[in-house]
Write an enzyme that holds these catalytic residues in place. Sequence first.
Site, mmCIF file in Angstrom:
data_model
loop_
_atom_site.group_PDB
_atom_site.id
_atom_site.type_symbol
_atom_site.label_atom_id
_atom_site.label_comp_id
_atom_site.label_asym_id
_atom_site.label_seq_id
_atom_site.Cartn_x
_atom_site.Cartn_y
_atom_site.Cartn_z
ATOM 1 N N LYS A 158 0.858 -1.191 0.000
ATOM 2 C CA LYS A 158 0.000 0.000 0.000
ATOM 3 C C LYS A 158 0.893 1.240 0.000
ATOM 4 O O LYS A 158 1.403 1.661 1.024
ATOM 5 C CB LYS A 158 -0.941 0.029 1.201
ATOM 6 C CG LYS A 158 -2.112 0.954 0.871
ATOM 7 C CD LYS A 158 -2.697 1.755 1.990
ATOM 8 C CE LYS A 158 -1.943 2.925 2.503
ATOM 9 N NZ LYS A 158 -1.867 4.094 1.626
ATOM 10 N N GLU A 199 8.983 16.751 14.951
ATOM 11 C CA GLU A 199 9.378 16.545 13.556
ATOM 12 C C GLU A 199 8.564 17.477 12.658
ATOM 13 O O GLU A 199 7.329 17.405 12.639
ATOM 14 C CB GLU A 199 9.147 15.090 13.131
ATOM 15 C CG GLU A 199 9.710 14.810 11.743
ATOM 16 C CD GLU A 199 9.397 13.411 11.216
ATOM 17 O OE1 GLU A 199 8.261 12.944 11.372
ATOM 18 O OE2 GLU A 199 10.302 12.797 10.622
ATOM 19 N N GLU A 226 9.706 1.686 10.747
ATOM 20 C CA GLU A 226 10.705 2.727 10.423
ATOM 21 C C GLU A 226 9.958 4.053 10.496
ATOM 22 O O GLU A 226 9.144 4.358 9.618
ATOM 23 C CB GLU A 226 11.260 2.498 9.010
ATOM 24 C CG GLU A 226 11.943 1.151 8.815
ATOM 25 C CD GLU A 226 13.300 1.049 9.500
ATOM 26 O OE1 GLU A 226 13.855 2.089 9.891
ATOM 27 O OE2 GLU A 226 13.786 -0.080 9.655
ATOM 28 N N CYS A 262 13.492 11.306 6.217
ATOM 29 C CA CYS A 262 13.477 11.005 7.650
ATOM 30 C C CYS A 262 14.834 11.243 8.292
ATOM 31 O O CYS A 262 14.940 11.470 9.489
ATOM 32 C CB CYS A 262 13.029 9.565 7.855
ATOM 33 S SG CYS A 262 14.031 8.405 6.910
HETATM 34 P P1 NAD Z 1 2.142 8.449 7.428
HETATM 35 O O1 NAD Z 1 2.422 7.749 8.683
HETATM 36 O O2 NAD Z 1 1.090 9.485 7.403
HETATM 37 O O3 NAD Z 1 1.770 7.422 6.275
HETATM 38 C C1 NAD Z 1 2.595 6.336 5.927
HETATM 39 C C2 NAD Z 1 1.752 5.260 5.269
HETATM 40 O O4 NAD Z 1 0.866 4.722 6.250
HETATM 41 C C3 NAD Z 1 0.868 5.771 4.125
HETATM 42 O O5 NAD Z 1 0.834 4.802 3.108
HETATM 43 C C4 NAD Z 1 -0.477 5.896 4.802
HETATM 44 O O6 NAD Z 1 -1.574 5.819 3.921
HETATM 45 C C5 NAD Z 1 -0.448 4.700 5.735
HETATM 46 N N1 NAD Z 1 -1.392 4.732 6.852
HETATM 47 C C6 NAD Z 1 -1.898 5.806 7.494
HETATM 48 N N2 NAD Z 1 -2.764 5.401 8.458
HETATM 49 C C7 NAD Z 1 -2.777 4.053 8.431
HETATM 50 C C8 NAD Z 1 -3.469 3.058 9.173
HETATM 51 N N3 NAD Z 1 -4.334 3.358 10.133
HETATM 52 N N4 NAD Z 1 -3.240 1.766 8.881
HETATM 53 C C9 NAD Z 1 -2.358 1.426 7.907
HETATM 54 N N5 NAD Z 1 -1.703 2.323 7.150
HETATM 55 C C10 NAD Z 1 -1.902 3.623 7.414
HETATM 56 O O7 NAD Z 1 3.534 9.063 6.959
HETATM 57 P P2 NAD Z 1 3.799 10.018 5.732
HETATM 58 O O8 NAD Z 1 3.268 11.378 6.048
HETATM 59 O O9 NAD Z 1 3.379 9.351 4.473
HETATM 60 O O10 NAD Z 1 5.408 10.051 5.717
HETATM 61 C C11 NAD Z 1 6.174 10.926 6.477
HETATM 62 C C12 NAD Z 1 6.700 10.245 7.726
HETATM 63 O O11 NAD Z 1 7.423 9.080 7.389
HETATM 64 C C13 NAD Z 1 7.682 11.115 8.507
HETATM 65 O O12 NAD Z 1 7.398 11.014 9.874
HETATM 66 C C14 NAD Z 1 9.031 10.487 8.199
HETATM 67 O O13 NAD Z 1 10.018 10.705 9.172
HETATM 68 C C15 NAD Z 1 8.660 9.046 8.098
HETATM 69 N N6 NAD Z 1 9.667 8.308 7.342
HETATM 70 C C16 NAD Z 1 10.486 7.440 8.015
HETATM 71 C C17 NAD Z 1 11.489 6.744 7.334
HETATM 72 C C18 NAD Z 1 12.413 5.794 8.041
HETATM 73 O O14 NAD Z 1 13.076 5.022 7.369
HETATM 74 N N7 NAD Z 1 12.486 5.807 9.361
HETATM 75 C C19 NAD Z 1 11.624 6.932 5.951
HETATM 76 C C20 NAD Z 1 10.777 7.815 5.307
HETATM 77 C C21 NAD Z 1 9.796 8.499 6.001
#
Ligand code: NAD
Length: 481
Positions: free
Chosen positions: A172, A384, A247, A281
């Site tokens: 997804k 963040e 992550e 990130c």
């Molecule tokens: P997000 O948590 O909003 O979404 C991530 C994914 O989770 C999306 O596909 C979203 O649709 C899905 N999602 C949301 N609610 C869900 C639920 N209830 N059940 C299952 N899936 C769900 O994050 P974002 O805004 O897309 O990305 C930014 C964040 O990601 C930042 O906090 C960044 O630091 C983090 N990030 C971390 C890493 C790492 O390797 N640690 C890498 C890239 C980004």
Amino acid sequence: MEEIKNFINGEFQNSSSGEYIDNINPATGELIGKIASSNSIDVQNAVEAANMAFTSWSALTLEQRIIWLDKIADALEAKKELVAQTESKDTGKPISLARRVDASRSISNFRFFAQFTSQQNPMEFEMEDAMNYVHRKPVGVVGLITPWNLPLYLLTWKIAPALVMGNTIIAKPSELTPLTANLFASILQDIDFPKGVFNIVHGLGPSAGQPILEHPKIKAISFTGGTQTGRIVAKTAAPLFKKLSLELGGKNATVILADADLHAAAKGAARAGFTNSGQVCLCGSRILVDASIAQQFTELFLTEVRGMKQGNPLNEATEIGSLISIQHLEKVESYVKLAKQEGGTILTGGNRPTISGLEGSKGAYLEPTVIGGLDINSRTATEEIFGPVVTLHIFENEEQAIEMTNSTEYGLAGSVWTTNLERGRKFSEQIETGIMWVNTWLHRDLRTPFGGVKNSGVGREGGQWSLSFFSEMTNICVKLD
Ligand code: NAD
């Protein structure tokens, strides 16, 4: 206008609800497509396809699956420019960055896991009277949930090890950036990749992602995204005893020690702060600098930042593009406002720029912004922001620098700049984090462990850690005569 459908059992399919979500190009504000808005029925269909395909995919030899990984890498390589253009359009990131980082890494994720897996030795433990053999099996159907900042890069970082270990996949991608996952599916179709082994369910987190977390036949969840969503993932999947890799977010420090090469450090800190508009990130969003060199460093750093070319992502020279959406821009701007309320001073940036050639369009741009004068424990310096905003802080000695670096709930990455490499290594050992760089940033060897501590995540990806996550091990102890 592109219509993005689910990819289930090797075919592109409408979502069962028939509903769609708008897909916007954030650099222009234009509507560029419609994305299938899926729910638990679509997840169920995908799981059935993945479950059926599991028998034959997991029965292939490791060598046969490695050949498939190389085939995928070849097919992606043939479409590398299209991958980069598509990623740039979907995210607003500079085309040069999309080529150099996103498209290249998506290909190398497959090449790396093909090669790395082929080099693994069997795990055997000899006893005086017995022999232990560790037999690796795939986990089964696995769920891969990814964010919008490095869409295909992060998805393929999970797909490659999951496939090579014999699992079948429900992916997804973020609802904000579905295009390259969709392109990837069409590439798999072109090379006659076995149907049902890789499936995509598009849509919103609560309606399309949550059923993946809840489905009893999905045995492992690899999630990359925000810390708050990570909590929901853990809360849902842990009672079902699924394997979990999380992550999550970061608030990383770039630490400039007094003996640093200040020119290199200023360049490095600017790159760490503003790559992908600060939407990585690993970005160094807090810069901690020794008081004795603070003025000199700040001048060099601000010159670097002011010299970064912000513009239309499709221009070859652009170094900073747009943010992911107007909504995200507004969130980032709210932190600039908060910083002022918290007593900070905007040293550069802080405004929406006019982008040459895109005047009057609704692109989500913010100037690279540097804020000084904030308390290290202020909200701006600890939460963040995930945008082109960095805060600058001064420390008096190394002990204080360590304390300040460790002073957030996060622990993902960081960098320290010093001409004394041993000092850099010792400093790094005292940081509560998953990754530290000395005199560099985002320098990656894919064999190394990648992941965070504290609220930045649970588990590690990369090399053997990815292979272990996407497999179950049976120890077979054979008593010898
Ligand atoms: P997000 O948590 O909003 O979404 C991530 C994914 O989770 C999306 O596909 C979203 O649709 C899905 N999602 C949301 N609610 C869900 C639920 N209830 N059940 C299952 N899936 C769900 O994050 P974002 O805004 O897309 O990305 C930014 C964040 O990601 C930042 O906090 C960044 O630091 C983090 N990030 C971390 C890493 C790492 O390797 N640690 C890498 C890239 C980004």
